[in-house]
Scaffold this active site. Structure first.
Site, PDB file in Angstrom:
ATOM      1  N   ARG A  50       0.778  -1.305   0.096  1.00  0.00           N
ATOM      2  CA  ARG A  50      -0.183   0.107   0.079  1.00  0.00           C
ATOM      3  C   ARG A  50       0.773   1.412  -0.262  1.00  0.00           C
ATOM      4  O   ARG A  50       0.629   2.326  -0.669  1.00  0.00           O
ATOM      5  CB  ARG A  50      -0.896   0.045   1.153  1.00  0.00           C
ATOM      6  CG  ARG A  50      -1.616   1.281   1.390  1.00  0.00           C
ATOM      7  CD  ARG A  50      -2.796   1.320   2.211  1.00  0.00           C
ATOM      8  NE  ARG A  50      -2.755   0.386   3.356  1.00  0.00           N
ATOM      9  CZ  ARG A  50      -1.974   0.915   4.636  1.00  0.00           C
ATOM     10  NH1 ARG A  50      -1.303   1.829   4.767  1.00  0.00           N
ATOM     11  NH2 ARG A  50      -2.223  -0.215   5.476  1.00  0.00           N
ATOM     12  N   TYR A 102     -17.036  16.236 -15.023  1.00  0.00           N
ATOM     13  CA  TYR A 102     -17.503  14.734 -15.083  1.00  0.00           C
ATOM     14  C   TYR A 102     -18.563  14.607 -14.022  1.00  0.00           C
ATOM     15  O   TYR A 102     -18.292  15.040 -12.848  1.00  0.00           O
ATOM     16  CB  TYR A 102     -16.283  13.886 -14.919  1.00  0.00           C
ATOM     17  CG  TYR A 102     -16.539  12.386 -14.640  1.00  0.00           C
ATOM     18  CD1 TYR A 102     -17.039  11.499 -15.685  1.00  0.00           C
ATOM     19  CD2 TYR A 102     -16.498  11.853 -13.411  1.00  0.00           C
ATOM     20  CE1 TYR A 102     -17.436  10.314 -15.771  1.00  0.00           C
ATOM     21  CE2 TYR A 102     -16.805  10.415 -13.485  1.00  0.00           C
ATOM     22  CZ  TYR A 102     -17.156   9.653 -14.536  1.00  0.00           C
ATOM     23  OH  TYR A 102     -17.399   8.289 -14.234  1.00  0.00           O
ATOM     24  N   ASP A 174      -8.326  18.225 -14.263  1.00  0.00           N
ATOM     25  CA  ASP A 174      -8.525  17.024 -14.791  1.00  0.00           C
ATOM     26  C   ASP A 174      -8.178  16.787 -16.344  1.00  0.00           C
ATOM     27  O   ASP A 174      -8.848  17.559 -17.117  1.00  0.00           O
ATOM     28  CB  ASP A 174      -9.851  16.723 -14.488  1.00  0.00           C
ATOM     29  CG  ASP A 174     -10.306  15.193 -14.713  1.00  0.00           C
ATOM     30  OD1 ASP A 174      -9.653  14.769 -15.786  1.00  0.00           O
ATOM     31  OD2 ASP A 174     -11.476  14.900 -14.298  1.00  0.00           O
ATOM     32  N   LYS A 199      -9.207   5.936 -19.370  1.00  0.00           N
ATOM     33  CA  LYS A 199      -9.549   6.350 -20.749  1.00  0.00           C
ATOM     34  C   LYS A 199      -8.260   6.217 -21.496  1.00  0.00           C
ATOM     35  O   LYS A 199      -7.907   5.174 -21.839  1.00  0.00           O
ATOM     36  CB  LYS A 199     -10.185   7.788 -20.535  1.00  0.00           C
ATOM     37  CG  LYS A 199     -11.011   8.066 -19.108  1.00  0.00           C
ATOM     38  CD  LYS A 199     -12.470   7.167 -19.437  1.00  0.00           C
ATOM     39  CE  LYS A 199     -13.065   7.087 -18.091  1.00  0.00           C
ATOM     40  NZ  LYS A 199     -13.600   8.428 -17.578  1.00  0.00           N
TER      41      LYS A 199
HETATM   42  C1  LIG Z   1     -14.157   8.760 -16.191  1.00  0.00           C
HETATM   43  C2  LIG Z   1     -13.790  10.067 -15.561  1.00  0.00           C
HETATM   44  C3  LIG Z   1     -13.452  10.320 -14.342  1.00  0.00           C
HETATM   45  C4  LIG Z   1     -13.511   9.238 -13.450  1.00  0.00           C
HETATM   46  O1  LIG Z   1     -12.556   8.248 -13.639  1.00  0.00           O
HETATM   47  P1  LIG Z   1     -12.932   6.718 -13.101  1.00  0.00           P
HETATM   48  O2  LIG Z   1     -11.708   6.104 -13.620  1.00  0.00           O
HETATM   49  O3  LIG Z   1     -14.078   6.293 -13.793  1.00  0.00           O
HETATM   50  O4  LIG Z   1     -13.165   6.860 -11.663  1.00  0.00           O
HETATM   51  C5  LIG Z   1     -13.024  11.513 -13.833  1.00  0.00           C
HETATM   52  N1  LIG Z   1     -12.964  12.611 -14.861  1.00  0.00           N
HETATM   53  C6  LIG Z   1     -13.118  12.429 -16.178  1.00  0.00           C
HETATM   54  C7  LIG Z   1     -13.021  13.502 -16.928  1.00  0.00           C
HETATM   55  C8  LIG Z   1     -13.937  11.163 -16.612  1.00  0.00           C
HETATM   56  O5  LIG Z   1     -13.875  11.165 -17.789  1.00  0.00           O
END
Ligand SMILES: *Cc1c(COP(=O)(O)O)cnc(C)c1O
Length: 385
Positions: A50, A102, A174, A199
């Protein structure tokens, strides 16, 4: 640290590129929870997975090199990364968020962090003056998505970061939609970058993961403490998969972006289409600012069909493009933000920020573009009422 002049090379050789002990050109999956200590207090650099694991560490060094940061952190999902980053805040603090972030980010603040009296205000970061007017005494951070999801609104990251820093705020971006291959927010003044690595970084729709990169040693120490204390870390196997995905990010994105630009042009001239949102189109509202801060318009497109088209029929008529949550994989995906990715945002807020029930979001894959356009064209034709 292994940073090369050109990011295409850092993608493949950045971070900790070779397993020092064996010379393996891929960092092994260190599938272990604990590590032998040679005596009391005599660790060989690791004690418990961890706290630190060599496979995860290689990924963390890689994303830090790619974003030009001080340290990277890998989490079990993008939202776990955001949870850790928001945990830098204290009770009574407030965070400003871009007006279409998001849905899960919104839910995390609106329904979890509110328990701890950490508050948020939706701010029009697309307009720096209006953003500045939202900064009250309790505001301690801003979270920017650019382009923001799902209307692809562009925020001038440098302008907002400059204002935010004058007020002593932490600037969080982000960068999921762009990745460091297209946009590097730390170079534009951000303090922290977060990713849903699920993604584009993973890129194959086969792993859920999150990453964070910080710009200073002080933030690195704080976030390392939170990562170890809250424990939402990424597993060794998933860390390996992400390193593997990142190696091909450059070639994948070159094709993704080329396809997306072609699809956006096709939609913007299609007689059935009411509006297209894609910052790579010169006619787009965010084009100029995006061009200044990013290599291109990225891959994500959203659009609306005219009133005489049935959106349900459109989704059901697609045969190649898959209706699914998520984005960023090699396959083309389509989603309906108001009932899927952004359903956790209350309807009145959705309406206010422009997430209509007619909005369709496309994540263009790397298939042959002719097949993608034919599928879109056919589904549009089938959906006319
Ligand atoms: C999918 C997404 C998230 C969340 O991520 P997870 O891996 O699904 O927890 C946060 N910000 C954006 C822009 C996203 O597309």
């Amino acid at each position: 640290m292994a940073v090369y002049k050109n990011i295409e090379t850092t993608l493949i050789h950045g971070g900790i590129p070779i397993d020092e002990r064996t010379g393996a050109v891929n960092i092994p999956i260190y599938q272990t929870s604990t590590f032998k200590q040679d005596g009391l207090g005599k660790m060989r650099g690791y004690e418990y997975s961890r706290t630190g694991n060599p496979t995860r560490e290689a990924l963390e060094a890689l994303i830090s090199d790619l974003e030009g940061g001080c340290a990277g952190f890998a989490f079990a999902s993008g939202l776990a990364a955001e949870t850790a980053v928001f945990s830098l805040l204290h009770s009574g603090d407030r965070v400003l968020i871009s007006s279409n972030v998001y849905g899960g980010t919104f839910r995390l603040l609106n329904q979890v962090f509110d328990h701890f009296n950490i508050n948020y205000t939706i701010s029009d970061t697309e307009n720096p003056e209006s953003f500045e007017a939202d900064i009250t005494d309790d505001v301690k951070a801003v979270l920017i998505e650019s382009p923001a999801n799902p209307l692809m609104t562009v925020t001038d990251i440098r302008a907002v970061a400059d204002i935010a820093h004058r007020h002593g705020l932490l600037v969080i971006v982000d960068n999921t939609f762009m990745t460091p291959y297209i946009q590097r927010p730390l170079e534009l003044g951000a303090d922290i970058v977060v990713h849903s690595a699920t993604k584009y970084l993973g890129g194959h729709s086969d792993v859920v993961a999150g990453l964070a990169v910080v710009s200073t040693d002080e933030l690195a120490q704080k976030l390392a403490f939170i990562q170890n204390s809250t424990g939402g870390v990424l597993a060794p196997f998933d860390s390996f998969l992400l390193i593997r995905g990142i190696k091909t990010l450059g070639v994948r994105l070159d094709r993704h972006v080329q396809n997306a630009l072609t699809a956006a042009k096709f939609l913007s001239t299609h007689p059935a289409v009411k509006s297209v949102h894609y910052p790579g189109l010169e006619t787009d509202r965010g084009y100029k600012v995006n061009r200044r801060q990013a290599k291109n318009g990225g891959v994500m497109i959203s659009f609306e069909l005219k009133e005489n088209y049935d959106i349900n029929k459109f989704f059901e008529s697609l045969t190649l493009i898959t209706l699914a949550e998520s984005l960023g994989g090699v396959e083309s995906l389509v989603c309906h933000p108001s009932s899927m990715t952004h359903a956790s945002i209350p309807e009145e807020i959705r309406k206010k920020v422009g997430i209509t029930d007619g909005l369709i979001r496309l994540s263009i894959g790397i298939e042959n573009i002719t097949d993608i356009l034919a599928d879109l064209d056919n589904a549009i034709a089938q959906s006319e009422v």
